[in-house]
Design a protein around this motif. Structure first.
Motif, PDB file in Angstrom:
ATOM      1  N   LEU A 168       0.808  -1.227   0.000  1.00  0.00           N
ATOM      2  CA  LEU A 168       0.000   0.000   0.000  1.00  0.00           C
ATOM      3  C   LEU A 168       0.837   1.272   0.000  1.00  0.00           C
ATOM      4  O   LEU A 168       0.283   2.366   0.122  1.00  0.00           O
ATOM      5  CB  LEU A 168      -0.923   0.012   1.232  1.00  0.00           C
ATOM      6  N   GLY A 169       2.167   1.138  -0.130  1.00  0.00           N
ATOM      7  CA  GLY A 169       3.027   2.321  -0.091  1.00  0.00           C
ATOM      8  C   GLY A 169       2.697   3.331  -1.165  1.00  0.00           C
ATOM      9  O   GLY A 169       2.811   4.542  -0.950  1.00  0.00           O
ATOM     10  N   ARG A 170       2.258   2.872  -2.329  1.00  0.00           N
ATOM     11  CA  ARG A 170       1.938   3.792  -3.420  1.00  0.00           C
ATOM     12  C   ARG A 170       0.739   4.680  -3.102  1.00  0.00           C
ATOM     13  O   ARG A 170       0.541   5.716  -3.742  1.00  0.00           O
ATOM     14  CB  ARG A 170       1.655   2.989  -4.689  1.00  0.00           C
ATOM     15  N   TYR A 171      -0.066   4.254  -2.117  1.00  0.00           N
ATOM     16  CA  TYR A 171      -1.244   5.037  -1.718  1.00  0.00           C
ATOM     17  C   TYR A 171      -0.981   5.861  -0.456  1.00  0.00           C
ATOM     18  O   TYR A 171      -1.916   6.409   0.129  1.00  0.00           O
ATOM     19  CB  TYR A 171      -2.429   4.109  -1.484  1.00  0.00           C
ATOM     20  N   GLU A 182      -6.275   5.170   8.230  1.00  0.00           N
ATOM     21  CA  GLU A 182      -7.103   5.030   7.027  1.00  0.00           C
ATOM     22  C   GLU A 182      -8.407   4.319   7.337  1.00  0.00           C
ATOM     23  O   GLU A 182      -9.477   4.700   6.841  1.00  0.00           O
ATOM     24  CB  GLU A 182      -6.325   4.262   5.949  1.00  0.00           C
ATOM     25  N   ILE A 183      -8.344   3.290   8.173  1.00  0.00           N
ATOM     26  CA  ILE A 183      -9.550   2.541   8.536  1.00  0.00           C
ATOM     27  C   ILE A 183     -10.440   3.373   9.448  1.00  0.00           C
ATOM     28  O   ILE A 183     -11.661   3.484   9.217  1.00  0.00           O
ATOM     29  CB  ILE A 183      -9.168   1.218   9.227  1.00  0.00           C
ATOM     30  N   PHE A 190      -9.734   3.764   1.751  1.00  0.00           N
ATOM     31  CA  PHE A 190     -10.291   2.823   2.725  1.00  0.00           C
ATOM     32  C   PHE A 190     -10.536   1.446   2.107  1.00  0.00           C
ATOM     33  O   PHE A 190     -10.220   0.421   2.724  1.00  0.00           O
ATOM     34  CB  PHE A 190     -11.611   3.369   3.287  1.00  0.00           C
ATOM     35  N   LYS A 191     -11.083   1.417   0.904  1.00  0.00           N
ATOM     36  CA  LYS A 191     -11.413   0.132   0.277  1.00  0.00           C
ATOM     37  C   LYS A 191     -10.160  -0.713   0.068  1.00  0.00           C
ATOM     38  O   LYS A 191     -10.159  -1.917   0.358  1.00  0.00           O
ATOM     39  CB  LYS A 191     -12.120   0.374  -1.063  1.00  0.00           C
ATOM     40  N   ARG A 192      -9.081  -0.093  -0.411  1.00  0.00           N
ATOM     41  CA  ARG A 192      -7.835  -0.845  -0.635  1.00  0.00           C
ATOM     42  C   ARG A 192      -7.258  -1.338   0.696  1.00  0.00           C
ATOM     43  O   ARG A 192      -6.813  -2.480   0.802  1.00  0.00           O
ATOM     44  CB  ARG A 192      -6.818   0.041  -1.351  1.00  0.00           C
ATOM     45  N   ALA A 193      -7.270  -0.457   1.697  1.00  0.00           N
ATOM     46  CA  ALA A 193      -6.725  -0.838   3.001  1.00  0.00           C
ATOM     47  C   ALA A 193      -7.555  -1.944   3.640  1.00  0.00           C
ATOM     48  O   ALA A 193      -7.017  -2.898   4.214  1.00  0.00           O
ATOM     49  CB  ALA A 193      -6.676   0.382   3.921  1.00  0.00           C
TER      50      ALA A 193
END
Length: 237
Positions: A168-171, A182-183, A190-193
């Motif tokens: 997830l570093g790119r985000y 983020e959560i 949020f969806k990716r995390a």
């Protein structure tokens, strides 16, 4: 004593490799130190943000009381859903919804974004789940103690920040505190995390259940607990 050319050449090569390895270790140690300092600063910034938000809500509440008005807190953006019943006598549609929510087993828990679609799904399977809103402390304890992520199709425990940064570093999510932020705040990623997090596998609640077949508002266990869910999850963590 004359050293053969091949041996001298080998010694020079080994010395260069040794120096290069030492330099690489120093650079790696320096990189890790700088990264750790960055994580500490980000964590401090998050805590300041949480504290400022808390103080602002208190200020608005006091101001409303002073003016004789009612203060309505902002609606929650993230809910936590826990499955509390098994597969006995479950209809096909409810079974499908539980799979879509990733609640495959009893005592599985997942975060969901609060919107019309997701809440309609949760209400459809309400007799099989309990849900509500977690405090920041409970979210942190949950992710630190029970947090596992999906990495290459496998369930991996969160033991360091590298596994988070690689995925997830790119985000902009590089450490566990970024993930928690983020959560908890329902950020734009949020969806990716949330999809990166494996469904939480919780224990049976200490002290047991009251009555799974009765709604929480009627003294049972299933259904919406709102802010009181934190106490229930703490017994399962």
């Amino acid at each position: 004593m004359v050293v053969p050319h091949t041996i001298a050449k080998k010694r020079d090569r080994n010395e260069k490799l040794r120096l290069a390895l030492i330099k690489a270790r120093v650079l790696k140690r320096r990189e890790v130190t700088l990264k750790r300092r960055g994580f500490i600063k980000r964590t401090a910034r998050y805590y300041k943000e949480y504290e400022n938000k808390k103080k602002e809500l208190i200020r608005l509440d006091r101001q409303a009381k002073k003016e004789g008005n009612f203060f309505v807190k902002p609606e929650h953006k993230v809910a936590f859903v826990v499955r509390i019943r098994g597969i006995n006598k479950i209809d096909p549609k409810s079974r499908t919804i539980l799979k879509l929510l990733r609640l495959h087993q009893i005592h599985n828990g997942v975060f969901i974004k609060v919107n019309k679609a997701t809440m309609n799904m949760v209400r459809r399977v309400e007799p099989y789940v309990t849900y509500g809103y977690l405090s920041l402390k409970t979210v942190r304890d949950l992710i630190y103690k029970r947090g596992h992520v999906k990495f290459n199709g496998q369930r991996i425990r969160i033991q360091d920040n590298d596994v988070i940064e690689n995925k997830l570093g790119r985000y902009g999510i590089r450490c566990i505190e970024d993930l928690i932020h983020e959560i908890y705040t329902c950020g734009r990623n949020f969806k990716r995390a949330n999809n990166f997090l494996w469904p939480f596998k919780l224990s049976s609640p200490r002290g047991g259940y009251v009555k799974k077949g009765i709604h929480f508002q009627e003294g049972g266990d299933y259904g919406n607990r709102e802010e009181m869910l934190s106490q229930f999850v703490a017994r399962m963590n």
